[in-house]
Design a protein around this motif. Structure first.
Motif, PDB file in Angstrom:
ATOM      1  N   SER A  86    -103.426 -29.688  75.144  1.00 57.19           N
ATOM      2  CA  SER A  86    -102.848 -30.761  74.325  1.00 57.19           C
ATOM      3  C   SER A  86    -102.853 -30.426  72.842  1.00 57.19           C
ATOM      4  O   SER A  86    -101.938 -30.803  72.110  1.00 57.19           O
ATOM      5  CB  SER A  86    -103.624 -32.063  74.540  1.00 57.19           C
ATOM      6  N   TYR A 126    -103.303 -33.052  65.244  1.00 59.58           N
ATOM      7  CA  TYR A 126    -102.631 -33.854  66.268  1.00 59.58           C
ATOM      8  C   TYR A 126    -103.131 -35.288  66.239  1.00 59.58           C
ATOM      9  O   TYR A 126    -104.300 -35.550  65.944  1.00 59.58           O
ATOM     10  CB  TYR A 126    -102.844 -33.251  67.658  1.00 59.58           C
ATOM     11  N   ASP A 130    -100.966 -39.771  70.518  1.00 57.56           N
ATOM     12  CA  ASP A 130    -100.033 -38.988  71.339  1.00 57.56           C
ATOM     13  C   ASP A 130    -100.753 -38.266  72.483  1.00 57.56           C
ATOM     14  O   ASP A 130    -100.193 -37.333  73.076  1.00 57.56           O
ATOM     15  CB  ASP A 130     -99.315 -37.945  70.466  1.00 57.56           C
ATOM     16  N   THR A 133     -98.783 -37.978  75.823  1.00 57.92           N
ATOM     17  CA  THR A 133     -97.507 -37.289  75.647  1.00 57.92           C
ATOM     18  C   THR A 133     -97.706 -35.812  75.381  1.00 57.92           C
ATOM     19  O   THR A 133     -96.959 -34.962  75.898  1.00 57.92           O
ATOM     20  CB  THR A 133     -96.716 -37.924  74.492  1.00 57.92           C
ATOM     21  N   LEU A 134     -98.724 -35.477  74.577  1.00 57.54           N
ATOM     22  CA  LEU A 134     -98.985 -34.075  74.258  1.00 57.54           C
ATOM     23  C   LEU A 134     -99.218 -33.253  75.516  1.00 57.54           C
ATOM     24  O   LEU A 134     -98.631 -32.173  75.683  1.00 57.54           O
ATOM     25  CB  LEU A 134    -100.209 -33.970  73.335  1.00 57.54           C
ATOM     26  N   GLU A 137     -95.931 -33.140  77.944  1.00 59.25           N
ATOM     27  CA  GLU A 137     -94.861 -32.250  77.503  1.00 59.25           C
ATOM     28  C   GLU A 137     -95.285 -30.785  77.545  1.00 59.25           C
ATOM     29  O   GLU A 137     -94.510 -29.910  77.946  1.00 59.25           O
ATOM     30  CB  GLU A 137     -94.437 -32.624  76.077  1.00 59.25           C
ATOM     31  N   LYS A 138     -96.520 -30.535  77.150  1.00 62.86           N
ATOM     32  CA  LYS A 138     -96.945 -29.141  77.045  1.00 62.86           C
ATOM     33  C   LYS A 138     -97.189 -28.504  78.408  1.00 62.86           C
ATOM     34  O   LYS A 138     -96.930 -27.312  78.587  1.00 62.86           O
ATOM     35  CB  LYS A 138     -98.182 -29.041  76.148  1.00 62.86           C
ATOM     36  N   THR A 156     -90.911 -33.775  72.087  1.00 67.37           N
ATOM     37  CA  THR A 156     -91.224 -34.470  70.831  1.00 67.37           C
ATOM     38  C   THR A 156     -92.451 -33.894  70.128  1.00 67.37           C
ATOM     39  O   THR A 156     -92.749 -34.297  69.007  1.00 67.37           O
ATOM     40  CB  THR A 156     -91.476 -35.959  71.104  1.00 67.37           C
ATOM     41  N   THR A 157     -93.166 -32.961  70.766  1.00 73.77           N
ATOM     42  CA  THR A 157     -94.457 -32.524  70.242  1.00 73.77           C
ATOM     43  C   THR A 157     -94.447 -31.124  69.643  1.00 73.77           C
ATOM     44  O   THR A 157     -95.443 -30.680  69.091  1.00 73.77           O
ATOM     45  CB  THR A 157     -95.523 -32.573  71.353  1.00 73.77           C
ATOM     46  N   ARG A 158     -93.341 -30.400  69.769  1.00 72.79           N
ATOM     47  CA  ARG A 158     -93.195 -29.089  69.136  1.00 72.79           C
ATOM     48  C   ARG A 158     -91.711 -28.780  69.003  1.00 72.79           C
ATOM     49  O   ARG A 158     -90.862 -29.482  69.550  1.00 72.79           O
ATOM     50  CB  ARG A 158     -93.899 -27.978  69.949  1.00 72.79           C
TER      51      ARG A 158
END
Length: 342
Positions: A86, A126, A130, A133-134, A137-138, A156-158
């Motif tokens: 994350s 961070y 989030d 979500t982190l 998505e990752k 949305t995170t990178r």
């Protein structure tokens, strides 16, 4: 049960030296490497190092330590336990572990997780809001990177990737990847959805409590049409020649560590009675080789696990006692568990 694998797991706890002083972070890291070399010589299958960003632990970069171990070992698989995906970048995580894989001739594996501590989030910029979500998505991006083909991805995170090819490639085309789960059903289902092996972090209470998670993983994999890999479990413990010796060595160091962390989380100080109950009935494998082997075999059978990783270091437990525990695990505990399960 004939194919059960056994590992050792450490966070690089700062131990006491032979003179009774606390080791430096550098000494602690070098000692972990020495313990891994011994584990390799004893035929233990896996050695895992966890990621932490606290003063009590020396290892913040598991893959760097594993790279050092890789050059001094021959057979043992080298794992993180866990990599906090994350608060890291999936591309860099893949690159670093692919590098360890090269140095070790294909022995690297990564266990992805959200982590049981949160220090890495502010440290690397961070937002804890989030948190979910982190990871979602990752892990989705990481699963694509594992194909070792060019990847296009947006979230949305990178920053987005457009037909990005990532290097180095692994020699085999496959980087062994697990997901570590501490007790969230949603995380178990997500692990099955991606077809990753599941590592259950069982650090307290009866291991029977986690049987529904093992069953959920297998059922979810069937519904997703993915592979239900043999489940792993990791739990704390310590081994000495007798039960009393193991408890007397382990408890004072464990209590200091547990109470320091507990104070941050609103837990009361742990009592000796609570410790004894956890050793007798819970998920703490402390005692003689015979006692630890018997309890490990019971837990493995209960969950139908294919791998057991023992977290063998806790707090400031002296270096020499830790090394002796590693030796007893490899020479006596593991053979005894195999005999019991056979």
């Amino acid at each position: 049960m004939a194919d059960i694998e056994f590992g050792l797991d450490t966070f690089g706890d700062i131990p006491q030296t032979d003179t009774g002083e606390l080791a430096s972070h550098a000494q602690a890291i070098r000692h972990v490497v020495a313990e891994a070399v011994l584990a390799d010589q004893l035929g233990i299958e896996v050695f895992a190092v966890g990621e932490h960003h606290r003063p009590e632990y020396a290892i913040s970069s598991p893959e760097t330590v594993l790279a050092g171990i890789a050059t001094q070992t021959e057979r043992i698989r080298l794992s993180s336990g866990v990599t906090v995906l994350s608060s890291d970048d999936p591309v860099r995580v893949f690159q670093r572990f692919a590098t360890v894989d090269a140095l070790s001739n294909g022995r690297a594996e990564v266990i992805l997780g959200r982590g049981s501590f949160t220090e890495s989030f502010p440290l690397f910029g961070y937002d804890m809001n989030d948190y979910d979500t982190l990871f979602e998505e990752k892990i989705e991006l990481f699963s694509r990177l594992l194909t070792e083909r060019p990847v296009s991805w947006s979230g949305t995170t990178r920053a987005a990737l457009h037909d990005a090819d990532v290097f180095p490639k692994t020699e085999s085309g496959h980087l062994s990847t697990w997901v570590g789960v501490g007790g969230s059903p949603q995380s178990v289902v997500r692990t099955a959805q991606y077809g990753f092996p599941l590592m259950l972090a069982i650090i307290g209470g009866s291991p029977e409590r986690f049987a529904p998670y093992a069953d959920l993983y297998r059922r979810a994999a069937e519904q997703f049409g993915t592979t239900a890999h043999p489940i792993g479990m990791h739990s704390p413990g310590f081994i000495a020649r007798t039960d009393d010796e193991a408890k007397e060595i382990f408890f004072p160091h464990y209590k200091v560590m547990r109470d320091r962390i507990g104070a941050l989380r609103g837990w009361p100080p742990v009592t000796r009675a609570e410790f004894e109950n956890e050793v007798a009935h819970g998920s703490m494998y402390v005692g003689s080789p015979e006692t630890v082997a018997r309890r490990m075999a019971s837990a493995i059978a209960t969950l139908g696990a294919g791998r057991f990783d023992l977290i063998y270091s806790a707090g400031t437990t002296p270096m020499s006692d830790r090394m002796r525990a590693v030796e007893l695990y490899g020479t006596e505990v593991v053979p005894l568990v195999r005999d019991i399960l056979a």
